[in-house]
Design an enzyme around this catalytic site. Structure first.
Site, mmCIF file in Angstrom:
data_model
loop_
_atom_site.group_PDB
_atom_site.id
_atom_site.type_symbol
_atom_site.label_atom_id
_atom_site.label_comp_id
_atom_site.label_asym_id
_atom_site.label_seq_id
_atom_site.Cartn_x
_atom_site.Cartn_y
_atom_site.Cartn_z
ATOM 1 C CG ASP A 16 -31.153 73.715 1.051
ATOM 2 O OD1 ASP A 16 -31.017 73.255 -0.089
ATOM 3 O OD2 ASP A 16 -30.640 73.193 2.058
ATOM 4 N NE ARG A 24 -26.228 72.025 3.753
ATOM 5 C CZ ARG A 24 -26.571 72.950 4.633
ATOM 6 N NH1 ARG A 24 -25.660 73.709 5.188
ATOM 7 N NH2 ARG A 24 -27.850 73.137 4.945
ATOM 8 C CG ASP A 25 -23.973 66.213 1.672
ATOM 9 O OD1 ASP A 25 -24.191 67.269 2.309
ATOM 10 O OD2 ASP A 25 -23.617 65.152 2.211
ATOM 11 C CD GLU A 26 -29.834 70.535 2.961
ATOM 12 O OE1 GLU A 26 -30.936 70.779 3.446
ATOM 13 O OE2 GLU A 26 -28.752 70.749 3.573
ATOM 14 C CG ASP A 30 -35.168 77.232 2.962
ATOM 15 O OD1 ASP A 30 -35.778 76.342 3.563
ATOM 16 O OD2 ASP A 30 -33.980 77.519 3.207
ATOM 17 C CD1 TRP A 70 -39.534 73.465 5.198
ATOM 18 C CD2 TRP A 70 -40.229 74.537 7.013
ATOM 19 N NE1 TRP A 70 -38.420 74.002 5.817
ATOM 20 C CE2 TRP A 70 -38.823 74.653 6.939
ATOM 21 C CE3 TRP A 70 -40.885 75.127 8.088
ATOM 22 C CZ2 TRP A 70 -38.075 75.349 7.895
ATOM 23 C CZ3 TRP A 70 -40.150 75.825 9.035
ATOM 24 C CH2 TRP A 70 -38.766 75.941 8.932
ATOM 25 C CD GLU A 72 -27.793 76.254 6.915
ATOM 26 O OE1 GLU A 72 -28.661 75.364 7.020
ATOM 27 O OE2 GLU A 72 -26.611 76.004 6.568
ATOM 28 C CG HIS A 116 -29.142 78.494 3.577
ATOM 29 N ND1 HIS A 116 -28.594 77.253 3.365
ATOM 30 C CD2 HIS A 116 -30.381 78.259 4.060
ATOM 31 C CE1 HIS A 116 -29.455 76.315 3.719
ATOM 32 N NE2 HIS A 116 -30.555 76.904 4.142
#
Length: 892
Positions: free
Chosen positions: A458, A462-464, A471, A531, A742, A763
């Site tokens: 995505d 960052r922490d993802e 997506d 999703w 995003e 994003h």
């Protein structure tokens, strides 16, 4: 000129280490300087050598137009063998090509039973599990004799980098890649023939934590898949006398601490050059005996995806001092990868690089949107000469880099940005007369570059950085215009299938972060509408774009299970009105303090239930499952009827009055007749109420402009494209974006930021507008009945604001091109190219039969044109033609 070019095996040029148990498929392209070139026959030869003196299989001359995904199903393969192949072809006029240049593929290991090596790791007393310092492993071996070939077969729990005699092995990074580690683990194959030498050789391996045991997800979790970094490696040397030597990972290897004190995908890397060991030096202290561990080999598979490699390099555009006095590099582009840098100084001095995407409104370094991801690289000098460094097992998403400890003499030229992503072939290019739209296309492309690093993440900073299914399905077609995504999605979809719940549910992201599901987690961690529909939308899109029936067949059971899951969820069998759903995520019509748009989530769920059922029906028909096709046809009809009963009033109005509701109902064919007309008018009305701006989120935005164009409101779609104030695509461009954001207002008009908890500036989801640019503005589309661009559809849709558009897409058959230009004197010029061995169906909007010319002659008289007639909608002329390049002109 009539010849064969671009031979590929499983989409790849001369691959090594392919799965020997699966029949390989080869593809080729035809080049011809004559129009209307169609292949009538082909011949394939496979041999054990490039001279073809030892032909193993000869297809003979076969009458067939097929030139992509041709299965070598009569060839009996053996593991660890190289096979050379070449192709001849004949056209419908009897003209034949010469033999193509020889290409090859090489099979890998047979199966888990053939792995002789053992899993090894550093002993616990040397590298405690809680220690962040990374281990390195090594072995020494003798080579005696003339080498014919040498291959390394290798995988790891975690990540690995190999060196042989001081040289890096291969150009792959982040190997073995991120898969559903409990079910599937890729291995890679490397040709190391040229790296070996007579006498003693030294083989070394660095092990990293990576996705396997590093930080991953939202809760600062580690060791999700396991706690041991480990190596499994075999080096197979074949000598010219026919003998073999195998070097295997086992407890004869040695382990030591490396100079990498910490390396983590989110956090960055710390490296102390003073601690470097010369692992090729047998006498150096610090080495202990490696230990073996038990871990399954049954899950190991050959490499499926294309590797992550260094794709390009960028130089900083500026070294600036911020108002706070901090020294910051500006790369000029929000990129993903790392910085390579050169530094000189005394031993023990530490330099630091901190990465971020944007500066704040005052021009200061801003990283609050990174959450807990430090994106920090530290390097401690060994001292003396200039030292050059780049990280090993981490990547950053950034445009700006805060520098500390470099001293007053630091220069921008000391730094180079290294862009890394999966090595997908660039296939699409788009250009138009508006520079802001061109920048938008640039941003879409760089969003894909930044987020297609082994899995479709995505966001990359960052922490993802997770493979969010929603997506991916929103962007898959745009991605497949821009790059060849077939191997990329093949691997990812097989992980989706592996991580699918027993009931058919689809995790929110793939690979998943949990191995099993408990009752209290069922509605929290999987199966949101739009999703989970990645299970059907992605394989069908890859089938359309690449004609890949095998992938469709591989995923068919997964598609069925997903539809079955939806069928079982609702209180009504043909409505999905239960469970958690993300809804129209980040829709601008959401309630305050909510991320979820105003569109009723039951409507969204039922709409995607219908759409996935229809795609599964189509897949069943392609695969020849007639009973299944009939079942899904009936189920689709029942879901559509239930949708109409639940969400369409007796007077034919959608009960949910949002832009996204109208868009989904129209895109998925859920309203017909007067109800369809009302939905189109309501969509137009809702857009007008918003000042001809969108209010859609992740679910509605990808389909908004296509729905407008398909339903007679192309001018409104163009109007949305050209809006420059918030919310719009070009608003981001005017704010200096170099990737897709995003949030529509990640940076607000006053320069302030959206919430720090979720504000990525790379994003790609809203970049799905790229499909509209290629498929509608330029007009390049596929044909479901003849997929993979075997029949090319070109239907450009000119609109106010553009004077010209040019687009190219490299398909499996070759380059497809479409351009249109408004010429002086009110003349439209449309140029199209259709590759050999395909046909084209071209619709020229606004043209009249009597006025249409092709290169100065009436179109119906031009060579290669089969038929010219009025378009079905009466708004132009349709032309059926053979391969070649054509130039049409007409008053407009």
């Amino acid at each position: 000129m009539f010849q064969i070019t671009k031979l590929r095996c499983e989409y790849k040029e001369n691959p090594i280490g392919i799965d020997w148990s699966v029949t390989p498929r080869i593809s080729w392209q035809l080049l011809s300087d004559e129009r209307d070139c169609v292949q009538a026959a082909y011949r394939i030869q496979v041999a054990g050598g490039s001279s073809f003196e030892n032909v193993l299989w000869d297809s003979g001359k076969l009458n067939s137009e097929q030139s992509i995904h041709v299965e070598l199903n009569q060839l009996k393969l053996e593991a660890r063998n190289r096979y050379y192949y070449r192709v001849q072809a004949w056209d419908a006029k009897g003209n034949g090509t010469d033999w193509s240049t020889a290409a090859f593929f090489e099979t890998g290991l047979a199966d888990a039973s053939q792995w002789q090596a053992e899993w090894i790791t550093a002993p616990q007393q040397l590298m405690p599990q809680e220690d962040d310092r990374l281990p390195q492993l090594r072995t020494f071996f003798e080579v005696n004799g003339r080498i014919a070939s040498a291959r390394i077969y290798v995988t790891a729990l975690g990540l690995y980098e190999l060196e042989l005699n001081g040289e890096r092995v291969g150009d792959h990074y982040f190997t073995p890649g991120w898969t559903s580690y409990w079910n599937r683990l890729q291995y890679q194959t490397y040709d190391v023939t040229g790296l070996l030498k007579d006498g003693e050789n030294a083989l070394g391996v660095l092990l990293g934590s990576g996705w396997y045991k590093g930080y991953l997800g939202f809760r600062q979790q580690k060791n999700i898949y396991g706690s041991n970094r480990a190596l499994l490696l075999e080096l197979h040397i074949r000598y010219e006398d026919g003998s073999e030597q195998h070097i295997l990972s086992n407890d004869s290897w040695q382990a030591a601490e490396s100079a990498i004190l910490m390396s983590d995908i989110y956090m960055g890397e710390h490296y102390d050059a003073r601690l470097e060991l010369d692992w090729t030096n047998r006498s150096q202290d610090g080495w202990q005996q490696a230990v073996t561990i038990n871990h399954s080999k049954d899950i190991i598979i050959a490499q499926e995806n294309v590797p992550v490699t260094k794709i390009e390099r960028l130089k900083p555009i500026e070294l600036l001092a911020t108002p706070k006095g901090e020294l910051v590099l500006d790369m000029g582009q929000n990129m993903v990868g790392w910085l390579s840098f050169t530094v000189q100084g005394e031993a023990g001095r530490t330099v630091e690089l901190v990465h971020a995407e944007v500066l704040d409104s005052e021009g200061n370094f801003y990283r609050d949107n990174m959450r807990t991801a430090e994106q920090r690289v530290r390097y401690t000098l060994k001292g003396g000469e200039k030292e050059t460094y780049e990280p090993h097992f981490t990547f950053q998403g950034f445009r700006y880099v805060l520098l500390a400890g470099f001293g007053d003499n630091v220069q921008a030229d000391d730094f180079t940005g290294v862009v890394l992503h999966s090595e997908m072939e660039r296939t699409g290019d788009f250009e138009c007369s508006d520079p802001l739209v061109n920048q938008l296309h640039h941003n879409i492309l760089w969003g894909q570059k930044g987020n297609f690093l082994d899995v479709p993440t995505d966001c990359p900073q960052r922490d993802e950085r997770l493979g969010w299914t929603g997506d991916a399905q929103m962007f898959v077609r745009t991605a497949s215009y821009l790059m060849n995504t077939a191997p990329f999605f093949t691997k990812w979809l097989r992980d989706l299938k592996a991580d699918q719940t027993p009931e058919g549910g689809i995790p929110f992201f793939i690979p998943d972060l949990q191995r099993s599901y408990t009752e209290d987690s069922l509605e929290k961690n999987h199966s949101s509408a739009a999703w989970g529909d990645a299970a059907t939308i992605c394989p069908w899109t890859i089938y359309e774009m690449y004609g890949d029936t095998r992938l469709l067949a591989d995923q068919y059971d997964s598609m069925k299970k997903w539809v079955s899951y939806m069928h079982e969820q609702g209180s009504h069998p043909y409505l999905w009105n239960t469970g958690f759903h993300f809804g129209d995520w980040l829709g601008l019509d959401s309630k305050p303090d909510s991320y979820i748009g105003a569109t009723d989530r039951d409507l969204i769920a039922t709409a995607f239930y219908a759409y996935s059922t229809e795609l599964t029906r189509k897949a069943a028909e392609v695969l020849g499952y007639s009973e299944d096709a009939e079942y899904y046809r009936d189920l689709h009809g029942r879901v559509v009827n239930a949708f109409e009963s639940e969400f369409v009033t007796p007077s034919g109005r959608l009960a949910v009055s949002t832009q996204t509701a109208q868009v989904l109902a129209l895109k998925f064919g859920l309203v017909q007749g007067p109800a369809k007309e009302r939905a189109v008018l309501k969509l137009k009305e809702l857009l007008a109420e918003a000042g001809d701006h969108l209010t859609t989120g992740f679910v509605g935005t990808p389909y908004l402009n296509p729905v407008l164009t398909e339903n007679g409101h192309n001018e409104l779609a163009y109007k949305l494209l050209f809006q420059q104030d918030y919310p719009s695509w070009l608003y981001q461009v005017t704010k200096g974006a170099t990737t897709i954001w995003e949030h529509w207002d990640g940076i607000k008009e006053d320069g302030s930021f959206w919430s720090t908890d979720m504000n990525s500036f790379n994003h790609y989801a809203y970049g799905a507008i790229g499909e509209w640019l290629y498929r509608y503005v330029a007009g390049i589309g596929t044909d479901e009945a003849l997929p993979g661009f075997k029949r090319v559809h070109i239907k450009p849709q000119p609109g106010a604001g553009l004077d010209f558009v040019r687009a190219n897409v490299e398909t499996m058959y070759g380059g497809v091109a479409s351009s249109w230009t408004r010429k002086n004197g009110g003349v439209m010029e449309v140029q199209v190219t259709v590759p050999a061995n395909t046909t084209g169906f071209v619709v020229l909007p606004g043209a009249k039969l009597q006025d249409l010319q092709e290169n100065g002659v009436p179109a119906e008289q031009a060579v290669g044109i089969h038929q010219v007639s009025a378009a079905e909608d009466g708004a132009g002329v349709q032309v059926e033609l053979g391969s070649g390049s054509y130039s049409f002109t007409y008053p407009f």
